[in-house]
Scaffold this motif. Structure first.
Motif, PDB file in Angstrom:
ATOM      1  N   ASN A 181      15.437  -3.609   0.081  1.00 11.51           N
ATOM      2  CA  ASN A 181      15.277  -4.536  -0.560  1.00 11.51           C
ATOM      3  C   ASN A 181      13.919  -4.831  -1.241  1.00 11.51           C
ATOM      4  OD1 ASN A 181      17.708  -5.694   0.503  1.00 11.51           O
ATOM      5  ND2 ASN A 181      16.881  -6.303   2.626  1.00 11.51           N
ATOM      6  N   GLU A 182      12.826  -4.378  -0.773  1.00 11.20           N
ATOM      7  CA  GLU A 182      11.378  -4.154  -1.172  1.00 11.20           C
ATOM      8  C   GLU A 182      11.526  -3.681  -2.889  1.00 11.20           C
ATOM      9  OE1 GLU A 182       8.527  -4.063   2.505  1.00 11.20           O
ATOM     10  OE2 GLU A 182       9.450  -2.265   1.944  1.00 11.20           O
ATOM     11  N   SER A 214       0.771  -1.036   0.015  1.00 13.52           N
ATOM     12  CA  SER A 214      -0.120  -0.033   0.024  1.00 13.52           C
ATOM     13  C   SER A 214       0.812   1.294   0.113  1.00 13.52           C
ATOM     14  CB  SER A 214      -0.862  -0.040   1.174  1.00 13.52           C
ATOM     15  OG  SER A 214      -0.122  -0.058   2.452  1.00 13.52           O
ATOM     16  N   THR A 215       2.082   1.153  -0.082  1.00 11.96           N
ATOM     17  CA  THR A 215       2.995   2.300  -0.056  1.00 11.96           C
ATOM     18  C   THR A 215       3.705   2.801  -1.635  1.00 11.96           C
ATOM     19  OG1 THR A 215       4.829   1.008   0.411  1.00 11.96           O
ATOM     20  CG2 THR A 215       3.788   2.086   2.174  1.00 11.96           C
ATOM     21  N   PRO A 216       3.849   3.992  -1.639  1.00 10.29           N
ATOM     22  CA  PRO A 216       4.709   4.126  -3.452  1.00 10.29           C
ATOM     23  C   PRO A 216       6.112   3.484  -3.338  1.00 10.29           C
ATOM     24  CG  PRO A 216       3.936   6.275  -1.764  1.00 10.29           C
ATOM     25  CD  PRO A 216       3.766   4.995  -1.007  1.00 10.29           C
ATOM     26  N   TYR A 217       6.361   3.451  -4.343  1.00 13.30           N
ATOM     27  CA  TYR A 217       7.776   2.766  -4.563  1.00 13.30           C
ATOM     28  C   TYR A 217       8.956   3.419  -4.034  1.00 13.30           C
ATOM     29  CZ  TYR A 217      11.973   1.206  -7.191  1.00 13.30           C
ATOM     30  OH  TYR A 217      13.459   0.880  -7.520  1.00 13.30           O
ATOM     31  N   GLU A 218       8.884   4.814  -3.855  1.00 17.75           N
ATOM     32  CA  GLU A 218      10.068   5.359  -3.222  1.00 17.75           C
ATOM     33  C   GLU A 218       9.988   5.269  -1.671  1.00 17.75           C
ATOM     34  OE1 GLU A 218       6.925   8.320  -4.603  1.00 17.75           O
ATOM     35  OE2 GLU A 218       8.141   6.642  -5.471  1.00 17.75           O
ATOM     36  N   SER A 219       8.948   4.918  -1.224  1.00 20.96           N
ATOM     37  CA  SER A 219       8.740   4.606   0.339  1.00 20.96           C
ATOM     38  C   SER A 219       9.162   3.230   0.758  1.00 20.96           C
ATOM     39  CB  SER A 219       7.244   5.149   0.762  1.00 20.96           C
ATOM     40  OG  SER A 219       6.931   6.325   0.501  1.00 20.96           O
TER      41      SER A 219
END
Length: 161
Positions: A140-141, A131-136
């Motif tokens: 590793n994720e 549920s979070t944006p890519y940059e957040s």
């Protein structure tokens, strides 16, 4: 037996086959016209297809703030500041990307469309898995999401631009 003064059949055929020369055309004129015709046919075959111009929705004039953040983060992930070569910031990779996309040729329009739509697809894939944006995401994720995105044909093309 054949009379030696009588020409062979193959010679008789050869004498009557060059019709262009019978019309008064010189060899030079024949070669020039044949070359011109071959050139015109090859140019017609090489003509690029007509590409429809993108609409304003497909090709925004500027990259929005969310897409800019995502692109900067992806560039940092691809060229990290780990002491093993220059980082994306050292290379001024985002500034270069914006400069390269400022050209308004058809190829650049296609690249711009690919980059912007690819960034949107990457963000959508990230939002679908978390549920979070890519940059957040953690490093590793982000690595995991980016690797799975690049595994697709569109993702591989997108990251190569």
């Amino acid at each position: 037996m054949r009379d030696k003064t009588e020409p062979r059949a193959s010679n008789r055929e050869f004498r009557h086959s060059p019709r262009a020369f019978e019309l008064g055309m010189t060899r030079r004129e024949f070669l020039e016209r044949s070359g011109t015709a071959a050139l015109l046919v090859s140019l017609a075959a090489c003509r690029p297809p007509t590409v429809p111009q993108p609409t304003a929705e497909e090709l925004p004039a500027t990259i929005d703030a969310a897409t800019e953040r995502l692109l900067r983060q992806v560039q940092l992930d691809l060229f990290p500041d780990d002491g093993d070569g220059p980082s994306a910031e050292d290379l001024q990779a985002y500034d270069y990307l914006v400069w390269a996309l400022a050209d308004h040729s058809d190829d650049t329009n296609d690249d711009r469309r690919t980059i912007i739509s690819g960034a949107r697809r990457l963000q959508a894939a990230t939002q679908a898995s978390s549920s979070t944006p890519y940059e957040s995401l953690s490093a590793n994720e982000r690595d995991s999401v980016l690797r799975s995105f690049v595994a697709s044909t569109d993702g591989e093309r997108w990251v190569s631009l």
